[in-house]
Structure formats: structure tokens, C-alpha cells
Design an enzyme around this catalytic site. Structure first.
Site, PDB file in Angstrom:
ATOM      1  N   GLU A   1      27.879  20.567  38.292  1.00 34.41           N
ATOM      2  CA  GLU A   1      28.008  21.828  39.107  1.00 34.41           C
ATOM      3  C   GLU A   1      27.684  22.389  37.655  1.00 34.41           C
ATOM      4  OE1 GLU A   1      28.837  23.063  41.723  1.00 34.41           O
ATOM      5  OE2 GLU A   1      29.730  22.068  43.080  1.00 34.41           O
TER       6      GLU A   1
ATOM      7  N   CYS B   1      27.260  31.799  37.114  1.00 33.07           N
ATOM      8  CA  CYS B   1      25.667  30.949  37.580  1.00 33.07           C
ATOM      9  C   CYS B   1      25.343  31.105  39.165  1.00 33.07           C
ATOM     10  CB  CYS B   1      26.258  29.181  38.378  1.00 33.07           C
ATOM     11  SG  CYS B   1      27.641  29.872  39.150  1.00 33.07           S
TER      12      CYS B   1
ATOM     13  N   GLU C   1      17.121  30.361  33.465  1.00 31.09           N
ATOM     14  CA  GLU C   1      18.374  30.963  33.927  1.00 31.09           C
ATOM     15  C   GLU C   1      18.290  32.306  32.802  1.00 31.09           C
ATOM     16  OE1 GLU C   1      22.061  28.680  33.888  1.00 31.09           O
ATOM     17  OE2 GLU C   1      22.643  30.069  35.698  1.00 31.09           O
TER      18      GLU C   1
ATOM     19  N   ASN D   1      32.962  31.498  31.807  1.00 29.75           N
ATOM     20  CA  ASN D   1      32.901  32.532  32.785  1.00 29.75           C
ATOM     21  C   ASN D   1      33.737  32.317  33.740  1.00 29.75           C
ATOM     22  OD1 ASN D   1      31.559  30.076  34.096  1.00 29.75           O
ATOM     23  ND2 ASN D   1      29.383  32.237  35.151  1.00 29.75           N
TER      24      ASN D   1
HETATM   25  P1  NAP Z   1      28.427  25.067  28.463  1.00 32.22           P
HETATM   26  O1  NAP Z   1      27.750  25.520  27.075  1.00 32.22           O
HETATM   27  O2  NAP Z   1      27.399  23.617  28.850  1.00 32.22           O
HETATM   28  O3  NAP Z   1      29.923  24.762  28.795  1.00 32.22           O
HETATM   29  C1  NAP Z   1      30.354  23.976  29.346  1.00 32.22           C
HETATM   30  C2  NAP Z   1      31.700  22.717  29.134  1.00 32.22           C
HETATM   31  O4  NAP Z   1      30.319  21.935  28.080  1.00 32.22           O
HETATM   32  C3  NAP Z   1      32.027  23.792  27.619  1.00 32.22           C
HETATM   33  O5  NAP Z   1      33.582  23.404  28.004  1.00 32.22           O
HETATM   34  C4  NAP Z   1      31.917  23.455  26.397  1.00 32.22           C
HETATM   35  O6  NAP Z   1      32.789  23.299  25.455  1.00 32.22           O
HETATM   36  C5  NAP Z   1      31.116  21.951  26.737  1.00 32.22           C
HETATM   37  N1  NAP Z   1      30.423  20.606  25.813  1.00 32.22           N
HETATM   38  C6  NAP Z   1      29.539  21.346  25.720  1.00 32.22           C
HETATM   39  N2  NAP Z   1      28.574  20.480  24.661  1.00 32.22           N
HETATM   40  C7  NAP Z   1      29.640  19.744  25.353  1.00 32.22           C
HETATM   41  C8  NAP Z   1      28.986  17.810  25.161  1.00 32.22           C
HETATM   42  N3  NAP Z   1      28.106  17.130  23.878  1.00 32.22           N
HETATM   43  N4  NAP Z   1      29.666  17.239  25.495  1.00 32.22           N
HETATM   44  C9  NAP Z   1      31.109  17.183  26.057  1.00 32.22           C
HETATM   45  N5  NAP Z   1      31.377  18.703  26.768  1.00 32.22           N
HETATM   46  C10 NAP Z   1      30.570  20.043  26.068  1.00 32.22           C
HETATM   47  O7  NAP Z   1      27.700  26.143  29.192  1.00 32.22           O
HETATM   48  P2  NAP Z   1      28.725  27.292  28.988  1.00 32.22           P
HETATM   49  O8  NAP Z   1      27.706  28.234  28.513  1.00 32.22           O
HETATM   50  O9  NAP Z   1      30.166  27.376  28.709  1.00 32.22           O
HETATM   51  O10 NAP Z   1      28.617  27.814  30.717  1.00 32.22           O
HETATM   52  C11 NAP Z   1      27.426  28.737  31.287  1.00 32.22           C
HETATM   53  C12 NAP Z   1      26.585  27.502  32.135  1.00 32.22           C
HETATM   54  O11 NAP Z   1      27.552  26.666  33.503  1.00 32.22           O
HETATM   55  C13 NAP Z   1      25.184  28.308  32.906  1.00 32.22           C
HETATM   56  O12 NAP Z   1      24.491  27.129  32.978  1.00 32.22           O
HETATM   57  C14 NAP Z   1      26.028  28.693  34.706  1.00 32.22           C
HETATM   58  O13 NAP Z   1      24.982  28.765  35.272  1.00 32.22           O
HETATM   59  C15 NAP Z   1      26.877  27.134  34.504  1.00 32.22           C
HETATM   60  N6  NAP Z   1      27.630  27.453  35.851  1.00 32.22           N
HETATM   61  C16 NAP Z   1      27.881  26.540  36.592  1.00 32.22           C
HETATM   62  C17 NAP Z   1      28.890  26.798  37.638  1.00 32.22           C
HETATM   63  C18 NAP Z   1      28.453  26.084  38.672  1.00 32.22           C
HETATM   64  O14 NAP Z   1      29.648  26.058  40.024  1.00 32.22           O
HETATM   65  N7  NAP Z   1      27.447  25.655  39.358  1.00 32.22           N
HETATM   66  C19 NAP Z   1      29.350  27.796  37.351  1.00 32.22           C
HETATM   67  C20 NAP Z   1      30.228  28.674  36.579  1.00 32.22           C
HETATM   68  C21 NAP Z   1      28.777  28.252  35.528  1.00 32.22           C
HETATM   69  P3  NAP Z   1      32.523  24.339  24.179  1.00 32.22           P
HETATM   70  O15 NAP Z   1      32.647  26.047  25.069  1.00 32.22           O
HETATM   71  O16 NAP Z   1      33.683  23.793  24.025  1.00 32.22           O
HETATM   72  O17 NAP Z   1      31.350  24.277  23.751  1.00 32.22           O
END
Ligand code: NAP
Length: 473
Positions: free
Chosen positions: A250, A284, A375, A154
Site C-alpha cells: 500500500e 496518502c 507525492e 502517518n
Molecule cells: P517509509 O519511509 O517508507 O516507512 C514506512 C515503514 O517502512 C516504516 O516502518 C519504516 O521504518 C519502514 N522501512 C523503511 N526502510 C525499510 C527497509 N529497508 N526495510 C523494511 N522496512 C523499512 O514511509 P513513511 O514516510 O513512514 O510513510 C509515508 C509514505 O507512506 C507515503 O508515501 C504515503 O503515501 C504512504 N502511505 C500509503 C498508504 C496506503 O494505504 N496506500 C497509507 C499511508 C501512507 P522506519 O520508520 O524505522 O524508517
């Protein structure tokens, strides 16, 4: 119309590597291919880790790290338009939001450069205990080691910047795995770091199967820290599996805002309209749940709904667009199902306009509805009247998340009570909790995470402290 077509290779040990297998990156708006990226697997991730470990055998002095960080900030400024368009193309982020992100990444690098120059241990007052008399004590801050960085879709540039810049400031080499949907901005940032003089091995970027790359980062003992931004289940599972590493998380939020009876209601409504729907709610800390004092509830809703309806939906490449697509069809389907399932009243939105989810305001959902307790990560916010500040604080806290929350009020007493009683990593007063600048300590409690980012805080997380005790003559 997609403005940029990019083809990117992986960065491993200073070489741009073509693996012969390509991943198409598609615009979430048009479905057009906006770039292709070489696909990495476990083998490339191991080579990347080898390179990072080798690089760290010859430490880069702080002044060189700071100079590189400053040069990257400069390049981000000079190439602002290209960078913003690339974010917009691959993430479907409206250009006006992509421009803010591109500018913020400059700020992240600038603050990291300051931290690189300031990084130091501290004196320990040894004679404060009788046993320490006659001794000199101080600490050294050392880089923790190779860092595995995993980033979400994002904020494909600035959240990558929040991984790379503090790691370099701390003196750590990195293996980065950006989100598969949005790897292009990360690889452009890698190009800028190389152009800025980063020696081989200090940054390696691998794109491909998350579990394959993640498994190597978890299992390789040379990776001393994993810094992860993304969803809770993935993050907490990484932490469980990598018990001996530092795992900085995070994660998500279900962001609440309180509008007290004495608030400037039109100002609060304007901030909510702006911050619940920007980038289609895919931040987020996008405003999700609004608890409004019953005395001003009708006025708030009357102010909010027309502002939400005035938001311009459309092509993210259009400078006027406020709300574009969500990241993919699965996300769209899930969000529409959650809207459909709520017991609350849909005041506006609730369905599609063409292929885009209309910004949606739901009144009075049940606390157990998914739009209340999970969320949403979509263009949806809820409005609920409350009878007291106590009730507003209780409902705001009734979540497993704890990243940021906000209150609108004219009274210092209310503001300070909220700051003390809201169980969140950050509380904003008369500002939406979507607000963040890059030097702030940023991070959550409860399921939202276990760390703080912002270069000053991230550098501390990526260094170890050695205490030195010297017997004085
Ligand atoms: P996500 O699906 O958890 O993916 C995040 C990253 O993790 C991606 O690079 C993804 O790779 C990787 N990943 C997925 N499965 C994995 C595994 N088994 N081992 C290692 N890496 C793995 O999250 P998203 O949909 O991209 O982002 C949305 C989430 O991020 C929301 O919950 C949002 O609130 C949170 N967020 C938090 C913050 C903060 O600072 N607190 C900031 C922004 C977003 P792939 O893309 O290849 O699946």
C-alpha cells in the site's frame, strides 16, 4: 503541551521486553520527548518470528479470534481520549484528526471480527465439466502463515489496525514493525490485544532499525507474507527481495481531483480546502492536484483561497487546530524546496508561519514540477484550468501513481466516464478522494501498490486456498 508520557517495552512471545537500549519518541510540534521505546534488532526480530511460528502450531478457532477483535474494538471505544491524544502527541496530528483516526480503528476491528466469523471456502461446481461428474469439490481457506507487518508514521494507529486485525481474523500470527517516529500507538494497540485475551506469540512488536528488522522479515522463510504500507521505493524493493513471499504493498499517490463545469463549485472548494491540508497533507490520499473546467476556474479559486486561509495553524493538542507540523525537519525542508522550485504562481501560503508550513495553493505549475508529478506529502495543492473533461482525465492519469482520484460534477455521464477512465484503485464522485471508510476495498494500481486493504479484502490476501476433491460413491 504534551499530555501523555509513555514508556513502552517490546512485545515478544507474550512478554514485555526491555532491551536496555531506548529510543526517544519526540513530538514533531514541540520536540519534547513524549515516550521511550525499547530498541529491537535482528536478535529480537528472530525471537519474535520464533514465537509467532510456535503460536500458529495451535490454531485459534474463529470464534475466539472474533471475540478478541470485538474486545479490542470495545477497549478502543472506552479509551478513545487516551488513544487520540497519544496519536496526536507522537505524530503531531491535530487532535480532531486524531479522534477520527481513533474512531476508525474501532471500526477496523469491528469489521475484522465479522470477517473472522465469515471466513470460509466455497463450493466448486464440479459437474460443470464432464471430467468433474461424480465428484464433490470445495475449497478451504487456510491462514498463509506468519505475517511480517510494516507500517508508516502517518496513521500510527489505524494503519497498524489494518495490519493486525485482518491478520488475526485470518488466523495468522504477526511480527509488527511500526514506524520508528510513531511506535507508541502501535504498542498501545498491542497492549489492548493482550488485555483482550490474545495468547502469547500471536502478536510480537519490534521497534528499531528498519533495515535490520526488515532483513530478518525478508530472509526468514517462516515469514510467508509481508504486508507493507509506506513509500514506493522501500515497498517495491521489499517485494523484489522477497520473491517467494506474498508481499502486499500500500504505497503513495499524487491525488487528483477534477472539477467539471457543471459542478457545485462552493461545495467542491470546501471539500478541497478540508482534504488537501488535514494533517498537513500527510495522507496518502491528500488532495494534491485539482483540474478545473476553465469556465468555473476563477469562481473555484475565489472560493478556495479564503477557505484555505481560514484554516487554523498551531498546536496539534489544541482541539481547534486544523493544520499542525509535518513529521520532521527533513520533510519540512523538502516541501519548502519543492514550493520554491515550482514555475506556478503561489496564490496563498508558500512559506512558514512560525515553525509550520502555511497551507499553500499553487496555480498552473508545469506538469514536470515536483508538486505536480511527485507525492508532496505536505500542505500543498495545485489548481490548473482545463478545457475539457478529456484533458482533465488525461492530466489526472499522467502520473506513475494510481491510488484514489475524484470528480465533482452534476452529470451522471461525466461521473461514470471518470470512474471508467481514471486509472486509480478508487474514484469518488462529489466527495474528495481523501475519503475512506474501513470496510472499503482500498489500494492502488501502477506504482501505488498491488493489493487491497479493508478487512474483507486483506483477509483474502492473508489466506491460501486449498481445493478438496471427493469422489462420490
Ligand atoms: P517509509 O519511509 O517508507 O516507512 C514506512 C515503514 O517502512 C516504516 O516502518 C519504516 O521504518 C519502514 N522501512 C523503511 N526502510 C525499510 C527497509 N529497508 N526495510 C523494511 N522496512 C523499512 O514511509 P513513511 O514516510 O513512514 O510513510 C509515508 C509514505 O507512506 C507515503 O508515501 C504515503 O503515501 C504512504 N502511505 C500509503 C498508504 C496506503 O494505504 N496506500 C497509507 C499511508 C501512507 P522506519 O520508520 O524505522 O524508517
Amino acid at each position: 503541551m504534551v499530555a501523555t508520557i509513555a514508556e513502552k517495552r517490546l512485545l515478544i512471545d507474550g512478554d514485555w521486553v526491555d532491551t536496555g537500549d531506548w529510543i526517544d519518541v519526540r513530538s514533531p510540534y514541540s520536540g519534547d520527548v513524549v515516550g521511550r521505546v525499547a530498541r529491537a534488532g535482528a536478535g529480537e526480530t528472530r525471537k519474535a518470528t520464533d514465537a509467532a511460528e510456535r503460536a500458529m502450531r495451535e490454531p485459534l478457532p474463529a470464534h475466539k479470534r472474533a471475540e478478541i477483535l470485538v474486545r479490542v474494538a470495545g477497549a478502543l471505544g472506552r479509551r478513545h481520549d487516551e488513544v487520540a491524544r497519544l496519536i496526536s502527541d507522537e505524530a503531531g496530528k491535530p487532535l480532531k484528526a486524531a479522534r477520527v483516526e481513533a474512531a476508525r480503528a474501532m471500526s477496523t476491528y469491528t469489521f475484522a471480527a465479522v470477517e473472522a466469523r465469515k471466513l470460509a471456502g466455497e463450493m466448486v461446481p464440479m459437474d460443470a465439466a464432464q471430467a468433474g461428474e461424480g465428484k464433490l469439490g470445495f475449497t478451504l481457506r487456510r491462514p498463509i502463515g506468519v505475517v511480517g507487518a510494516i507500517s508508516p508514521f502517518n496513521f500510527p494507529l489505524n494503519l497498524v489496525a489494518h495490519k493486525l486485525a485482518p491478520a488475526l481474523a485470518a488466523g495468522c500470527a504477526v511480527v509488527l514493525k511500526p514506524a520508528s517516529a510513531t511506535p507508541l500507538s502501535a504498542l498501545l494497540l498491542a497492549e489492548l490485544e493482550v488485555e483482550a485475551g490474545l495468547p502469547p506469540g500471536w502478536l510480537n512488536v519490534v521497534v528499531g532499525s528498519a533495515s535490520e528488522i526488515g532483513d530478518v522479515l525478508v530472509e526468514d522463510e517462516r515469514v510467508k507474507a509481508i504486508t507493507f504500507t509506506g513509500s514506493g521505493p522501500v515497498g517495491w524493493e521489499l517485494r523484489r527481495r522477497a520473491a517467494k513471499k506474498r508481499v502486499n504493498l500500500e504505497l503513495g499517490n499524487s491525488t487528483p481531483v477534477i472539477v467539471a463545469g457543471d459542478a457545485d463549485v462552493p461545495a467542491a472548494a470546501a471539500k478541497v480546502a478540508q482534504n488537501a491540508f488535514s494533517f498537513a497533507g500527510q495522507s496518502c490520499i491528500s488532495v494534491q492536484r485539482v483540474y478545473i473546467d476553465r469556465e468555473v476556474y476563477d469562481e473555484f479559486v475565489q472560493e478556495l483561497v479564503p477557505k484555505v486561509e481560514a484554516l487554523k495553524l498551531g498546536d496539534p493538542a489544541d482541539e481547534e487546530t486544523d493544520v499542525g507540523p509535518v513529521i520532521d525537519e527533513d520533510a519540512q525542508r523538502r516541501i519548502l524546496e519543492w514550493i520554491e522550485a515550482t514555475s506556478g504562481e503561489v496564490l496563498t501560503g508558500g512559506g512558514l508561519d512560525g515553525d509550520l508550513i502555511r497551507p499553500t495553493v499553487i496555480a498552473n505549475p508545469a506538469p514536470e514540477d515536483k508538486v505536480s508529478c511527485e507525492e508532496v506529502f505536505g500542505p500543498v495543492c495545485t489548481v490548473t484550468p482545463v478545457d475539457s473533461l478529456d484533458e482533465a482525465i488525461r492530466l489526472s492519469n499522467a502520473t506513475r501513481y494510481g491510488l484514489q482520484a475524484g470528480i465533482f460534477t452534476a452529470t451522471l455521464d461525466n461521473a461514470l466516464r471518470a470512474a471508467q477512465e481514471l486509472e486509480f484503485g478508487g474514484v469518488t464522485v462529489n466527495e474528495a478522494p481523501t475519503f475512506r471508510t474501513d470496510q472499503m476495498p482500498y489500494g492502488g494500481v501502477k506504482d501505488s501498490g498491488n493489493t487491497r486493504e479493508g478487512p474483507r479484502y486483506a483477509v483474502r490476501e492473508l489466506t491460501e486456498e486449498t481445493v478438496v476433491v471427493v469422489e462420490l460413491p
